[in-house]
Design an enzyme around this catalytic site. Structure first.
Site, PDB file in Angstrom:
ATOM      1  N   ASN A  10       0.297  -2.908   2.060  1.00 59.46           N
ATOM      2  CA  ASN A  10      -1.119  -3.208   2.278  1.00 59.46           C
ATOM      3  C   ASN A  10      -1.527  -4.309   1.301  1.00 59.46           C
ATOM      4  O   ASN A  10      -1.669  -4.068   0.115  1.00 59.46           O
ATOM      5  CB  ASN A  10      -1.944  -1.930   2.045  1.00 59.46           C
ATOM      6  CG  ASN A  10      -3.429  -2.171   2.192  1.00 59.46           C
ATOM      7  OD1 ASN A  10      -3.859  -3.255   2.592  1.00 59.46           O
ATOM      8  ND2 ASN A  10      -4.220  -1.160   1.867  1.00 59.46           N
ATOM      9  N   LYS A  12      -4.250  -5.805   1.103  1.00 59.51           N
ATOM     10  CA  LYS A  12      -5.683  -5.726   0.776  1.00 59.51           C
ATOM     11  C   LYS A  12      -6.320  -7.116   0.893  1.00 59.51           C
ATOM     12  O   LYS A  12      -5.918  -7.910   1.728  1.00 59.51           O
ATOM     13  CB  LYS A  12      -5.878  -5.073  -0.590  1.00 59.51           C
ATOM     14  CG  LYS A  12      -5.140  -3.716  -0.665  1.00 59.51           C
ATOM     15  CD  LYS A  12      -5.504  -2.861  -1.829  1.00 59.51           C
ATOM     16  CE  LYS A  12      -4.725  -1.553  -1.757  1.00 59.51           C
ATOM     17  NZ  LYS A  12      -5.065  -0.611  -2.795  1.00 59.51           N
ATOM     18  N   HIS A  96      -8.766   3.806   4.864  1.00 55.54           N
ATOM     19  CA  HIS A  96      -8.332   3.607   3.479  1.00 55.54           C
ATOM     20  C   HIS A  96      -9.466   4.040   2.542  1.00 55.54           C
ATOM     21  O   HIS A  96     -10.642   3.819   2.830  1.00 55.54           O
ATOM     22  CB  HIS A  96      -7.962   2.135   3.240  1.00 55.54           C
ATOM     23  CG  HIS A  96      -7.245   1.960   1.947  1.00 55.54           C
ATOM     24  ND1 HIS A  96      -7.901   1.919   0.747  1.00 55.54           N
ATOM     25  CD2 HIS A  96      -5.921   1.872   1.665  1.00 55.54           C
ATOM     26  CE1 HIS A  96      -7.008   1.802  -0.226  1.00 55.54           C
ATOM     27  NE2 HIS A  96      -5.796   1.773   0.305  1.00 55.54           N
ATOM     28  N   GLU A  98     -10.592   2.796  -0.046  1.00 54.19           N
ATOM     29  CA  GLU A  98     -11.498   1.719  -0.470  1.00 54.19           C
ATOM     30  C   GLU A  98     -12.623   1.543   0.542  1.00 54.19           C
ATOM     31  O   GLU A  98     -13.749   1.210   0.179  1.00 54.19           O
ATOM     32  CB  GLU A  98     -10.692   0.421  -0.692  1.00 54.19           C
ATOM     33  CG  GLU A  98      -9.908   0.504  -2.000  1.00 54.19           C
ATOM     34  CD  GLU A  98      -8.593  -0.243  -2.015  1.00 54.19           C
ATOM     35  OE1 GLU A  98      -8.337  -1.072  -1.126  1.00 54.19           O
ATOM     36  OE2 GLU A  98      -7.796   0.028  -2.941  1.00 54.19           O
ATOM     37  N   GLU A 166      -2.988   9.196  -0.115  1.00 52.41           N
ATOM     38  CA  GLU A 166      -3.182   8.293  -1.247  1.00 52.41           C
ATOM     39  C   GLU A 166      -4.245   8.868  -2.180  1.00 52.41           C
ATOM     40  O   GLU A 166      -5.453   8.710  -1.921  1.00 52.41           O
ATOM     41  CB  GLU A 166      -3.647   6.920  -0.747  1.00 52.41           C
ATOM     42  CG  GLU A 166      -2.711   6.297   0.260  1.00 52.41           C
ATOM     43  CD  GLU A 166      -2.903   4.785   0.337  1.00 52.41           C
ATOM     44  OE1 GLU A 166      -1.944   4.072   0.092  1.00 52.41           O
ATOM     45  OE2 GLU A 166      -4.036   4.338   0.609  1.00 52.41           O
ATOM     46  N   GLY A 172      -3.893   1.613  -7.594  1.00 52.25           N
ATOM     47  CA  GLY A 172      -4.138   0.426  -8.421  1.00 52.25           C
ATOM     48  C   GLY A 172      -4.337   0.734  -9.887  1.00 52.25           C
ATOM     49  O   GLY A 172      -4.779  -0.115 -10.652  1.00 52.25           O
ATOM     50  N   SER A 212       0.168   3.360  -6.660  1.00 51.27           N
ATOM     51  CA  SER A 212       0.998   2.865  -7.769  1.00 51.27           C
ATOM     52  C   SER A 212       2.505   3.049  -7.534  1.00 51.27           C
ATOM     53  O   SER A 212       3.268   3.256  -8.495  1.00 51.27           O
ATOM     54  CB  SER A 212       0.566   3.495  -9.098  1.00 51.27           C
ATOM     55  OG  SER A 212      -0.753   3.092  -9.410  1.00 51.27           O
TER      56      SER A 212
END
Ligand SMILES: O=C[C@H](O)COP(=O)(O)O
Length: 253
Positions: A10, A12, A96, A98, A166, A172, A212
């Site tokens: 991904n 992003k 996702h 985010e 996730e 991240g 990560s």
């Protein structure tokens, strides 16, 4: 049917045209196992989808990072599932964290998007995962079960669905879930599918870990029985993504 190892990258909201060309060159030069062993799907930002699709090696596939919840029209800034199909993009990432957290996408909205994308012939990487606060409150399983239920309530055929677990606190941050922590949630998710969807869907649906993942930790994670691959963020832009793809061989060793 076995669960073929799956590695998603991904990207992003990253990359310029030049950087994207370099990443594709790096991917195209990488030595990786055959498609019998691993399915690789990379997900650039929308604007780079045609460039990546036309220049990427043919054994790797492409995904969009999102799509609209229904057909197109007066929805400024959105991209529809139909448009992705028109471009020949086979996969889409939906839900996702985010987007769930920064753009307030609810479980129901994510479930609707998954169902709509599938109905148009896209394959879906559906993301679930708890925040640090939710983990510390002991509600991890409850949270991922509710996220998965919103999908299960709307989807009958799971053939084209891959789940990505996730944990938000691992995304991240460099703070990867331990293999045991990830395995525990994956196994609970599989049990949830068994009890609430079917034994067949539980046995066949791939559950990826994301958060990560890197070249150094991927093999130990891949060795866990209920980890069927990865959804990789930062490391998918770097040469170590090839090492992560190669961790698929842990399953065949
Ligand atoms: O979709 C990928 C995840 O958000 C993981 O991102 P990360 O590998 O940079 O932690």
């Amino acid at each position: 049917m076995g669960r073929k190892f799956f590695v998603g990258g991904n990207w992003k909201c990253n990359g310029t045209t030049e950087e994207v060309k370099k990443i594709v060159e790096m991917l195209n030069a990488g030595k990786t196992p055959s498609t019998d062993v691993v399915e690789v799907v990379v997900s650039p930002p929308y604007v780079f989808l045609p460039l990546v699709k036309s220049s990427l090696r043919s054994d790797f596939q492409v995904a969009a990072q999102n799509c609209w919840v229904k057909n197109g029209g007066a929805f400024t800034g959105e991209v529809s599932a139909e448009m992705l199909v028109d471009l020949g993009i086979p996969w889409v990432i939906i839900g996702h964290s985010e987007r769930r957290l920064l753009l307030n996408e609810s479980n129901e909205f994510v479930g609707d998007k998954v169902a709509y994308a599938l109905s148009k012939g896209l394959k879906v990487i559906a993301c679930v995962g708890e925040t640090l606060e939710q983990r510390e409150a002991g509600s991890t399983i409850e949270v991922v079960a509710a996220q998965t239920k919103a999908i299960a309530d709307r989807v009958k055929d799971w053939t084209n669905v891959v789940i990505a677990y996730e944990p938000v606190w691992a995304i991240g941050t460099g703070k990867v879930a331990t293999p045991d922590q990830a395995q525990e949630v994956h196994s609970e998710l599989r049990k949830w599918l068994q009890n609430n969807v079917s034994a067949e869907v539980a046995a066949n649906t791939r559950i990826l870990y994301g958060g990560s993942v890197n070249g150094a930790n991927c093999k130990e994670l891949a060795a866990k029985p209920d980890i069927d691959g990865f959804l990789v963020g930062g490391a998918s832009l770097k040469p170590e993504f090839i090492d992560i793809i190669n961790s698929a061989t842990v399953k065949t060793a």
